[in-house]
Design an enzyme around this catalytic site. Structure first.
Site, PDB file in Angstrom:
ATOM      1  N   ASP A  47     -16.457  21.499   6.010  1.00 33.24           N
ATOM      2  CA  ASP A  47     -17.516  20.668   5.449  1.00 33.24           C
ATOM      3  C   ASP A  47     -18.604  21.580   4.878  1.00 33.24           C
ATOM      4  O   ASP A  47     -18.776  22.713   5.350  1.00 33.24           O
ATOM      5  CB  ASP A  47     -18.116  19.756   6.532  1.00 33.24           C
ATOM      6  CG  ASP A  47     -18.943  18.626   5.948  1.00 33.24           C
ATOM      7  OD1 ASP A  47     -18.366  17.543   5.699  1.00 33.24           O
ATOM      8  OD2 ASP A  47     -20.149  18.820   5.725  1.00 33.24           O
ATOM      9  N   TYR A  77     -12.184  27.738   3.493  1.00 34.25           N
ATOM     10  CA  TYR A  77     -11.033  27.548   2.613  1.00 34.25           C
ATOM     11  C   TYR A  77      -9.900  28.546   2.871  1.00 34.25           C
ATOM     12  O   TYR A  77      -8.738  28.243   2.592  1.00 34.25           O
ATOM     13  CB  TYR A  77     -11.474  27.597   1.147  1.00 34.25           C
ATOM     14  CG  TYR A  77     -12.230  26.359   0.726  1.00 34.25           C
ATOM     15  CD1 TYR A  77     -11.562  25.175   0.467  1.00 34.25           C
ATOM     16  CD2 TYR A  77     -13.623  26.376   0.602  1.00 34.25           C
ATOM     17  CE1 TYR A  77     -12.252  24.032   0.094  1.00 34.25           C
ATOM     18  CE2 TYR A  77     -14.317  25.235   0.232  1.00 34.25           C
ATOM     19  CZ  TYR A  77     -13.626  24.065  -0.018  1.00 34.25           C
ATOM     20  OH  TYR A  77     -14.307  22.921  -0.381  1.00 34.25           O
ATOM     21  N   GLN A  94     -20.223   5.308  -0.539  1.00 33.66           N
ATOM     22  CA  GLN A  94     -20.462   4.109  -1.326  1.00 33.66           C
ATOM     23  C   GLN A  94     -21.571   3.297  -0.673  1.00 33.66           C
ATOM     24  O   GLN A  94     -21.533   3.002   0.514  1.00 33.66           O
ATOM     25  CB  GLN A  94     -19.176   3.273  -1.406  1.00 33.66           C
ATOM     26  CG  GLN A  94     -19.267   2.085  -2.340  1.00 33.66           C
ATOM     27  CD  GLN A  94     -17.933   1.351  -2.439  1.00 33.66           C
ATOM     28  OE1 GLN A  94     -16.918   1.808  -1.930  1.00 33.66           O
ATOM     29  NE2 GLN A  94     -17.940   0.221  -3.095  1.00 33.66           N
ATOM     30  N   ARG A 100     -16.878   1.328  -6.399  1.00 30.24           N
ATOM     31  CA  ARG A 100     -16.229   2.620  -6.222  1.00 30.24           C
ATOM     32  C   ARG A 100     -16.355   3.460  -7.489  1.00 30.24           C
ATOM     33  O   ARG A 100     -16.481   4.672  -7.443  1.00 30.24           O
ATOM     34  CB  ARG A 100     -14.749   2.422  -5.857  1.00 30.24           C
ATOM     35  CG  ARG A 100     -14.540   1.752  -4.503  1.00 30.24           C
ATOM     36  CD  ARG A 100     -13.060   1.581  -4.196  1.00 30.24           C
ATOM     37  NE  ARG A 100     -12.845   0.884  -2.934  1.00 30.24           N
ATOM     38  CZ  ARG A 100     -12.605  -0.399  -2.821  1.00 30.24           C
ATOM     39  NH1 ARG A 100     -12.598  -1.169  -3.899  1.00 30.24           N
ATOM     40  NH2 ARG A 100     -12.382  -0.950  -1.644  1.00 30.24           N
ATOM     41  N   VAL A 134     -10.598   6.748  -5.757  1.00 32.73           N
ATOM     42  CA  VAL A 134      -9.446   7.590  -5.423  1.00 32.73           C
ATOM     43  C   VAL A 134      -8.503   7.835  -6.599  1.00 32.73           C
ATOM     44  O   VAL A 134      -7.953   8.936  -6.737  1.00 32.73           O
ATOM     45  CB  VAL A 134      -8.694   7.020  -4.208  1.00 32.73           C
ATOM     46  CG1 VAL A 134      -8.002   5.702  -4.532  1.00 32.73           C
ATOM     47  CG2 VAL A 134      -7.705   8.034  -3.664  1.00 32.73           C
ATOM     48  N   ASP A 160      -5.697  -1.377   1.001  1.00 30.62           N
ATOM     49  CA  ASP A 160      -5.805  -2.716   0.391  1.00 30.62           C
ATOM     50  C   ASP A 160      -4.559  -3.539   0.699  1.00 30.62           C
ATOM     51  O   ASP A 160      -4.641  -4.737   0.984  1.00 30.62           O
ATOM     52  CB  ASP A 160      -5.962  -2.609  -1.134  1.00 30.62           C
ATOM     53  CG  ASP A 160      -7.082  -1.684  -1.545  1.00 30.62           C
ATOM     54  OD1 ASP A 160      -8.139  -2.168  -1.941  1.00 30.62           O
ATOM     55  OD2 ASP A 160      -6.873  -0.454  -1.471  1.00 30.62           O
ATOM     56  N   ARG A 163      -4.675  -4.736   4.160  1.00 28.72           N
ATOM     57  CA  ARG A 163      -5.592  -5.876   4.254  1.00 28.72           C
ATOM     58  C   ARG A 163      -4.921  -7.151   3.763  1.00 28.72           C
ATOM     59  O   ARG A 163      -5.080  -8.229   4.353  1.00 28.72           O
ATOM     60  CB  ARG A 163      -6.851  -5.592   3.423  1.00 28.72           C
ATOM     61  CG  ARG A 163      -7.779  -4.560   4.042  1.00 28.72           C
ATOM     62  CD  ARG A 163      -8.836  -4.097   3.051  1.00 28.72           C
ATOM     63  NE  ARG A 163      -9.855  -3.249   3.696  1.00 28.72           N
ATOM     64  CZ  ARG A 163     -10.628  -2.396   3.057  1.00 28.72           C
ATOM     65  NH1 ARG A 163     -10.519  -2.278   1.730  1.00 28.72           N
ATOM     66  NH2 ARG A 163     -11.513  -1.662   3.709  1.00 28.72           N
ATOM     67  N   HIS A 180       5.691  -8.698   3.207  1.00 25.67           N
ATOM     68  CA  HIS A 180       5.994  -7.631   2.258  1.00 25.67           C
ATOM     69  C   HIS A 180       5.323  -7.962   0.925  1.00 25.67           C
ATOM     70  O   HIS A 180       5.748  -8.853   0.196  1.00 25.67           O
ATOM     71  CB  HIS A 180       7.515  -7.479   2.085  1.00 25.67           C
ATOM     72  CG  HIS A 180       8.217  -7.277   3.396  1.00 25.67           C
ATOM     73  ND1 HIS A 180       8.173  -6.090   4.085  1.00 25.67           N
ATOM     74  CD2 HIS A 180       8.932  -8.143   4.157  1.00 25.67           C
ATOM     75  CE1 HIS A 180       8.857  -6.206   5.206  1.00 25.67           C
ATOM     76  NE2 HIS A 180       9.313  -7.445   5.280  1.00 25.67           N
ATOM     77  N   HIS A 187      -7.595   1.165  -7.085  1.00 26.46           N
ATOM     78  CA  HIS A 187      -8.158   0.874  -5.765  1.00 26.46           C
ATOM     79  C   HIS A 187      -9.619   0.514  -6.020  1.00 26.46           C
ATOM     80  O   HIS A 187     -10.507   1.355  -6.001  1.00 26.46           O
ATOM     81  CB  HIS A 187      -8.049   2.107  -4.866  1.00 26.46           C
ATOM     82  CG  HIS A 187      -8.825   1.991  -3.582  1.00 26.46           C
ATOM     83  ND1 HIS A 187      -8.628   0.967  -2.677  1.00 26.46           N
ATOM     84  CD2 HIS A 187      -9.806   2.767  -3.048  1.00 26.46           C
ATOM     85  CE1 HIS A 187      -9.441   1.130  -1.652  1.00 26.46           C
ATOM     86  NE2 HIS A 187     -10.178   2.216  -1.861  1.00 26.46           N
TER      87      HIS A 187
END
Length: 325
Positions: A47, A77, A94, A100, A134, A160, A163, A180, A187
Site C-alpha cells: 500500500d 513491488y 466511490q 463508478r 473495473v 453483480d 447479486r 443460472h 460493471h
C-alpha cells in the site's frame, strides 16, 4: 468460442503466493477472505501507506492459528515477482451519489503509477484487477503492462451476477446456487441482465416463475435488474463502502485459477468482434483456469440485449477516448 494463446507454466511462479496491492476496505477484506480460504501459504500486502499494510498484515496474521499456516507480511513491488496472482484493489473510494465511471480520472492516474512497477519486474503471474471502474482499469492494465490478454483479468460482473442469483433465489424461494444467469457488459450503470439465457436448473426463468406462482414477468425482471444495478449505491449510502461481497468474488476467481477449475465466470476481458464489439474490455462469461482466461463463452442473447451491450461498450469507449487510452 475464442481460444486464448497461453504460455507454458513458468517455474519462477510460486503457485501458493498471492500479492495484494491496495489495503483499503476492499483490499483488506479480500486479504482476510483469502487467508481463510487455504488457497495460499504466502501473501504480501502493498500500500502507498506502508504502515497501513503492516497493520493489516499483523491483524490478519493473528487469525492464522484459527485457519491454516500462512506467511502474511507488508512488502514492496520487489516482493510480487514470483506471485501466482497479483490483485489490484488500489484506488479512490466511490462516494455516495458518485458513479463508478466518475472514479475513472483519479484511478487511471493511480494505475499509471502501479502498472509500470509491475511490468518492469517481468512478473509471470496473473493480474487480477478489482479497482473501479473495473472494465476501464482492466483495459488500462492490459495496455500499460504488455501482458498477454489471458493473464489480465478484471473482477467484472462476478459480484453483480451473484447479486442477481441471490435476488432471483429470494424472489422464487429457491436455492440461489440453482439459478443460472449472468449480468454482462459494464460493471456499472449500463450493465445488462441477460434474461434470455437465464434459467433455474435448466428451466427457463419465466416458466419457473409460473411454477412458483409469479406471472408479472416484465415487471419482476425489471425490478430485480434495477435492484442489482443499484445495490452498490444502496450499500454505500448506508455504510459508505462495499467490501464483503467483492472480497468473496475475489476469492472465487482465485479459486478458479489456482485449482484450474475451468469455471465459467463473467470476468472483464478484451472483446475481439463478438457481437460486433472490438477493442474494449467488457464483462462477459469466460472459462477461467490456471492460465487465466482460456475461452470466452458466447451465451445466447436476444436482439435487444445485443443492442444494449453495444451501447454499454460505446459508453466505455467514450470514457477511454476522453482519457487518451
Amino acid at each position: 468460442m475464442e481460444k486464448f494463446q497461453v504460455e507454458k507454466d513458468c517455474g519462477c511462479v510460486n503457485l501458493r503466493k498471492v500479492a495484494m496491492i491496495g489495503c483499503g476496505f476492499v483490499g483488506s477484506a479480500s486479504a482476510f477472505s483469502l487467508m481463510q480460504s487455504g488457497l495460499f501459504s504466502e501473501m504480501v500486502l502493498i500500500d502507498a501507506d506502508k504502515k497501513k499494510a503492516e497493520g493489516e498484515a499483523l491483524d490478519i496474521s493473528h487469525g492464522v492459528p484459527f485457519a491454516r499456516p500462512m506467511k502474511i507480511y507488508a512488502g514492496d513491488y520487489d516482493d510480487i515477482v514470483d506471485a501466482a496472482i497479483i490483485i489490484i484493489t488500489a484506488g479512490a473510494n466511490q462516494k455516495p451519489d458518485e458513479t463508478r465511471l466518475d472514479l475513472v480520472h483519479k484511478n487511471i492516474g493511480i494505475f499509471k503509477s502501479i502498472i509500470p512497477e509491475i511490468a518492469k519486474r517481468d512478473c509471470k503471474g496473473i493480474l487480477l484487477v478489482v479497482s473501479n471502474p473495473v472494465d476501464i482499469l482492466t483495459y488500462t492494465a492490459l495496455k500499460l503492462s504488455g501482458f498477454e490478454e489471458n493473464r489480465v483479468i478484471g473482477s467484472g460482473t462476478v459480484l453483480d451476477t451473484a447479486r442477481l442469483k441471490y435476488m432471483l433465489g429470494e424472489h422464487l424461494q429457491v436455492d440461489s446456487r440453482s439459478v443460472h444467469a449472468f449480468i454482462i457488459g459494464e460493471h456499472g450503470d449500463s450493465e445488462i441482465a441477460a434474461w434470455s439465457s437465464a434459467n433455474v436448473s435448466g428451466i427457463a426463468v419465466d416458466d419457473f416463475c409460473e411454477m412458483r406462482g409469479h406471472y408479472q414477468h416484465d415487471e419482476a425482471t425489471e425490478m430485480i435488474a434495477e435492484k442489482v444495478k443499484n445495490s452498490a449505491y444502496d450499500i454505500i449510502s448506508k455504510k459508505h463502502a462495499t467490501y464483503y461481497g467483492i472480497a468473496m468474488a475475489v476469492r472465487r476467481i482465485c479459486e478458479a485459477i489456482l485449482r484450474d477449475e475451468k469455471s465459467i465466470l463473467p470476468i472483464s476481458s478484451m472483446m475481439h468482434g463478438e457481437y460486433g464489439i472490438e477493442d474494449i474490455v467488457l464483462s462477459m462469461p469466460a472459462i477461467v483456469g490456471k492460465h487465466g482466461i482460456e475461452n470466452r463463452v458466447p451465451i445466447s442473447l436476444d436482439q435487444d440485449e445485443i443492442r444494449r451491450l453495444k451501447e454499454s461498450a460505446d459508453i466505455l469507449k467514450d470514457i477511454l477516448r476522453q482519457n487518451d487510452l
